[in-house]
Scaffold this motif. Structure first.
Motif, PDB file in Angstrom:
ATOM      1  N   GLU A  59      42.775  40.981  32.995  1.00  0.00           N
ATOM      2  CA  GLU A  59      42.039  40.097  34.104  1.00  0.00           C
ATOM      3  C   GLU A  59      42.264  40.213  35.335  1.00  0.00           C
ATOM      4  O   GLU A  59      41.939  39.954  36.575  1.00  0.00           O
ATOM      5  CB  GLU A  59      42.361  38.722  33.425  1.00  0.00           C
ATOM      6  N   GLU A 106      40.435  38.107  23.510  1.00  0.00           N
ATOM      7  CA  GLU A 106      39.920  36.731  23.667  1.00  0.00           C
ATOM      8  C   GLU A 106      40.404  36.660  25.257  1.00  0.00           C
ATOM      9  O   GLU A 106      39.780  35.767  26.089  1.00  0.00           O
ATOM     10  CB  GLU A 106      41.024  36.144  23.109  1.00  0.00           C
ATOM     11  N   SER A 107      41.181  37.411  25.846  1.00  0.00           N
ATOM     12  CA  SER A 107      41.489  37.228  27.204  1.00  0.00           C
ATOM     13  C   SER A 107      40.558  37.761  28.048  1.00  0.00           C
ATOM     14  O   SER A 107      39.977  37.155  29.237  1.00  0.00           O
ATOM     15  CB  SER A 107      42.802  37.914  27.664  1.00  0.00           C
ATOM     16  N   ARG A 110      37.741  34.863  27.952  1.00  0.00           N
ATOM     17  CA  ARG A 110      38.067  33.793  28.780  1.00  0.00           C
ATOM     18  C   ARG A 110      38.003  34.040  30.440  1.00  0.00           C
ATOM     19  O   ARG A 110      37.407  33.422  31.161  1.00  0.00           O
ATOM     20  CB  ARG A 110      39.518  33.425  28.511  1.00  0.00           C
ATOM     21  N   ALA A 111      38.549  35.406  30.663  1.00  0.00           N
ATOM     22  CA  ALA A 111      38.282  35.662  32.119  1.00  0.00           C
ATOM     23  C   ALA A 111      36.637  35.827  32.274  1.00  0.00           C
ATOM     24  O   ALA A 111      36.399  35.376  33.467  1.00  0.00           O
ATOM     25  CB  ALA A 111      38.888  37.140  32.346  1.00  0.00           C
ATOM     26  N   GLN A 113      34.321  33.840  31.235  1.00  0.00           N
ATOM     27  CA  GLN A 113      33.654  32.696  31.073  1.00  0.00           C
ATOM     28  C   GLN A 113      34.044  31.815  32.560  1.00  0.00           C
ATOM     29  O   GLN A 113      33.259  30.967  33.208  1.00  0.00           O
ATOM     30  CB  GLN A 113      34.138  31.561  29.880  1.00  0.00           C
ATOM     31  N   ALA A 114      35.412  32.114  33.037  1.00  0.00           N
ATOM     32  CA  ALA A 114      35.945  31.455  33.910  1.00  0.00           C
ATOM     33  C   ALA A 114      35.142  31.904  35.324  1.00  0.00           C
ATOM     34  O   ALA A 114      34.961  31.372  36.390  1.00  0.00           O
ATOM     35  CB  ALA A 114      37.522  31.924  34.330  1.00  0.00           C
TER      36      ALA A 114
END
Length: 142
Positions: A59, A106-107, A110-111, A113-114
């Motif tokens: 990320e 997963e990271s 998440r990145a 989605q953010a």
């Protein structure tokens, strides 16, 4: 062919043509997975999923990565998000066998989605241009 696709992690594509070649190679592997028998699906996904996860950027590295690497990252993430629901049991088996793959995936999710939320918020934050009033008074009261 799998070895060539795995080598892309160390030597990222530099041109759009190289990126397209990698994407076509991944599509071939995806077709093999879909055509394979159910009993062999875990072994086939064990080739495909780690390869796709290796294309995901950290990320912190996404912002400074070249556009071709970002495109490869997006391509890999989209395919992983599509493959997981198609073959949930086999996908969970492959991801469960290697915790570092799960963490990296997963990271990246998440990145992503953010980033999507930030873009949506930026679009909503743009103020609407107010039009001039359409009714004007013709008579001055002063």
């Amino acid at each position: 062919m799998v070895e060539k696709l795995k080598a892309v992690e160390r030597s990222r594509p530099g041109t759009a043509a190289e990126l397209q070649a990698v994407q076509e190679g991944i599509r071939v592997l995806e077709n093999l997975v879909s055509m394979g028998e159910e009993k062999n699906r875990v072994q086939l996904l064990a080739l495909l999923v780690p390869t796709l996860i290796s294309y995901l950027l950290d990320e912190n590295a996404i912002s400074s990565a070249p556009q071709v690497s970002k495109s490869l990252h997006d391509f890999a993430l989209q395919n992983l998000m599509r493959i997981g629901p198609l073959y949930p049991a086999a996908f969970k088996t492959v991801i469960g066998a290697a915790p570092e793959l799960k963490t990296r995936l997963e990271s990246a999710v998440r990145a992503n989605q953010a980033s999507s939320k930030a873009k949506a918020a930026a679009r909503q934050a743009q103020p609407a241009v107010q039009a001039a009033p359409t009714i004007k008074l013709k008579t001055s009261f002063f």
